[in-house]
Design an enzyme around this catalytic site. Structure first.
Site, short mmCIF file in Angstrom:
data_model
loop_
_atom_site.label_atom_id
_atom_site.label_comp_id
_atom_site.label_asym_id
_atom_site.label_seq_id
_atom_site.Cartn_x
_atom_site.Cartn_y
_atom_site.Cartn_z
N HIS A 1 -7.40 -8.18 -2.54
CA HIS A 1 -8.72 -7.56 -2.44
C HIS A 1 -8.64 -6.08 -2.80
O HIS A 1 -7.57 -5.47 -2.75
CB HIS A 1 -9.30 -7.71 -1.02
CG HIS A 1 -8.43 -7.09 0.03
ND1 HIS A 1 -7.40 -7.76 0.64
CD2 HIS A 1 -8.42 -5.84 0.58
CE1 HIS A 1 -6.79 -6.97 1.50
NE2 HIS A 1 -7.38 -5.78 1.48
N TYR B 1 0.84 -1.20 0.00
CA TYR B 1 0.00 0.00 0.00
C TYR B 1 0.87 1.25 0.00
O TYR B 1 1.94 1.27 0.63
CB TYR B 1 -0.89 0.04 1.24
CG TYR B 1 -2.08 -0.88 1.19
CD1 TYR B 1 -3.31 -0.43 0.70
CD2 TYR B 1 -1.98 -2.19 1.61
CE1 TYR B 1 -4.41 -1.28 0.66
CE2 TYR B 1 -3.08 -3.04 1.58
CZ TYR B 1 -4.28 -2.58 1.10
OH TYR B 1 -5.37 -3.42 1.06
N ARG C 1 -3.17 -11.74 3.66
CA ARG C 1 -4.51 -11.40 3.20
C ARG C 1 -4.70 -11.82 1.75
O ARG C 1 -3.84 -11.58 0.91
CB ARG C 1 -4.73 -9.87 3.25
CG ARG C 1 -4.72 -9.19 4.61
CD ARG C 1 -5.86 -9.51 5.53
NE ARG C 1 -7.13 -9.92 4.96
CZ ARG C 1 -8.09 -9.13 4.50
NH1 ARG C 1 -7.95 -7.83 4.52
NH2 ARG C 1 -9.21 -9.63 4.03
N HIS D 1 -10.57 -2.58 -1.54
CA HIS D 1 -11.49 -1.98 -0.58
C HIS D 1 -12.50 -1.12 -1.32
O HIS D 1 -12.13 -0.34 -2.21
CB HIS D 1 -10.73 -1.09 0.40
CG HIS D 1 -9.77 -1.82 1.29
ND1 HIS D 1 -10.12 -2.30 2.53
CD2 HIS D 1 -8.47 -2.17 1.12
CE1 HIS D 1 -9.07 -2.90 3.08
NE2 HIS D 1 -8.06 -2.83 2.24
N TYR E 1 -0.87 -9.72 0.56
CA TYR E 1 0.17 -9.13 1.39
C TYR E 1 0.14 -9.69 2.81
O TYR E 1 -0.90 -10.15 3.29
CB TYR E 1 0.08 -7.60 1.41
CG TYR E 1 -1.16 -7.03 2.03
CD1 TYR E 1 -1.24 -6.80 3.39
CD2 TYR E 1 -2.26 -6.70 1.25
CE1 TYR E 1 -2.36 -6.27 3.96
CE2 TYR E 1 -3.40 -6.16 1.81
CZ TYR E 1 -3.44 -5.95 3.16
OH TYR E 1 -4.57 -5.43 3.73
#
Lengths: 259, 188
Positions: free
Chosen positions: A180, A128, A177, A182, A167
């Site tokens: 995905h 991120y 995770r 968000h 990640y």
């Protein structure tokens, strides 16, 4: 005086806890409890939830004059390029180019028109663009990973992006995770507000992830997984994923009709 | 009825996507009628939560709930946030808690959303660790005849009433859990 951080728990501990909650939920449903359409706020396998959920039951609001209306957004709140996450920098981001599209509906199946949809995601390497993410995967100078659009008259949204990577996180040892995106959505009523995550089909990490499995109903979990749509893929350009969204909660129209 | 799409936590990394400059300033700084509402978001151990996101939605001072677009008004040349125009009242605010779990909202006092109703600001709470958002309300003053407040025990009722401070400021802490747990709402 410093103390050593606790030794991270292995995946097997989390797996056993998830299996126990799942079995209890399935038994409760078999015994007549309603389907659990939403995640449990109290879901111990997701360690951060332990101190961050209310222990008292929610209070039914006897009126909701304010909450049955909601904020409005318009063309001044988005720019044309906001829905294309691959064109926010001078160069092209690395990764697998994707188009994600779908319709936003209320629980009666009516399109949610002209409402704000916001997304954010990791880059193709699973990192991120956030100081708090210190996963040693490369940042991409050509990818931030945030987008916005307004739904059209059919409730449709469309984003062009890059498929995010999986990640690691620190819920437990070797926690990863599933990939995905968000999503944040508004309806016509504040009661319809939704923040969630869209997943990709056949992700091998699903069984290990306590956030995904905080939804104990298998059919409800499936509602977070997009569908690969070959007709949405563009030759020599991008792969297409389709994901429709149904906003929970009463809408203003529903209340007016219900009076 | 179609089954809803389930919620998932906002996670820890929303900070570069959802908050926007001036998100908590529904009126320009120095507005003569502005009030400041502020507080902390706290967990069940009483620790501040530095990665919560709060959204606010409220009536204008006359009780109007039409809202107005432009909370996230953009500069079409640079794509940056241009700030609210200051004309009209959007009724919407969005604030991420700071490293100390604290948030601040500058707004106009809401009017009654229905004749005789007690005014309130609606709040939607998101946080890492919170798998499904929570709703609560900030009442700027207590009063008789509110059906929600009247349904609550005194200690629970008190969690929804902001505490006046000096110079038009109000304190409102949100406890996700614990002995002072805030009343959270279900809309069915």
């Amino acid at each position: 005086m410093s103390t050593n951080p606790p030794t991270p728990e292995p995946q097997a501990v989390i797996d056993a806890e998830m299996a126990r909650v799942q079995a209890e939920a399935e038994k409760a449903h078999a015994d007549g409890a309603p389907e659990e359409l939403q995640p449990r706020r109290d879901y111990p396998p997701y360690r951060s939830s332990v101190l961050r959920h209310p222990k008292r039951p929610l209070v039914a609001a006897p009126e909701a004059f304010t909450e049955l209306r909601g904020p409005v957004f318009g063309v001044t709140d988005v720019t044309e390029l906001d829905s294309d996450l691959t064109r926010q920098h001078h160069g092209e981001p690395l990764g697998e180019r994707i188009v994600v599209t779908g319709r936003v509906l209320d629980r009666d199946g009516r399109p949610v028109r002209g409402q704000l949809v916001e997304i954010w995601q990791a880059n193709a390497s699973g990192r991120y663009a956030h100081k708090g993410d210190q996963h040693p995967a490369p940042l991409d100078p050509n990818f931030t990973g945030a987008g916005r659009c307004l739904t059209d008259d059919e409730g449709r949204y469309t984003f062009t992006s890059i498929k995010p990577g999986a990640y690691p996180w620190r819920n437990h040892l070797n926690a990863w995770r599933p990939a995905h995106i968000h999503f944040s959505l508004f309806g016509t009523a504040f009661t319809q507000r939704l923040v969630t995550q869209m997943y990709f089909p056949n992700d091998p990490l699903f069984p290990y992830d306590p956030i995904f499995n905080s939804i104990t109903d298998e059919r409800a979990r499936q509602r977070l997984i997009s569908t690969y749509d070959h007709d949405l893929s563009s030759p020599e350009w991008s792969l297409g994923y389709r994901w429709d969204i149904v906003l929970d909660g009463p809408s203003a129209t529903w209340m007016e009709e219900g009076r | 009825m179609r089954p809803p799409t389930p919620s998932q936590t906002v996670g820890p990394f929303f900070g570069y996507a959802l908050p926007f400059p001036g998100g908590g300033d529904l009126v320009p700084p120095g507005h003569p009628r502005a009030i400041t509402v502020h507080g902390a978001v706290l967990d069940g151990a009483g620790q501040p939560i530095p990665d919560a996101l709060l959204e606010f939605w409220q009536a204008d001072p006359a009780g109007g709930l039409a809202g107005a677009p432009g909370s996230m008004r953009r500069d079409p040349v640079t794509g940056s946030f241009a700030g609210r125009s200051g004309v009209g009242f959007t009724g919407f605010g969005r604030v991420a808690t700071d490293a100390d779990g604290h948030w601040t909202l500058r707004t106009l006092p809401p009017g009654p959303a229905a004749p005789g109703a007690l005014p309130y600001i609606s709040v939607c709470v998101f946080a890492r660790g919170l798998l499904h958002h929570l709703y609560t309300r900030v009442y700027l003053e207590d009063g008789a005849g509110d059906p929600l407040l009247d349904s609550l025990d005194p200690d629970r009722r008190a969690t929804l009433i902001a505490r006046p401070e000096q110079d038009g400021a109000y304190r409102f802490d949100i406890h996700l859990q614990g002995s002072e747990e805030t009343v959270f709402l279900d809309f069915g």
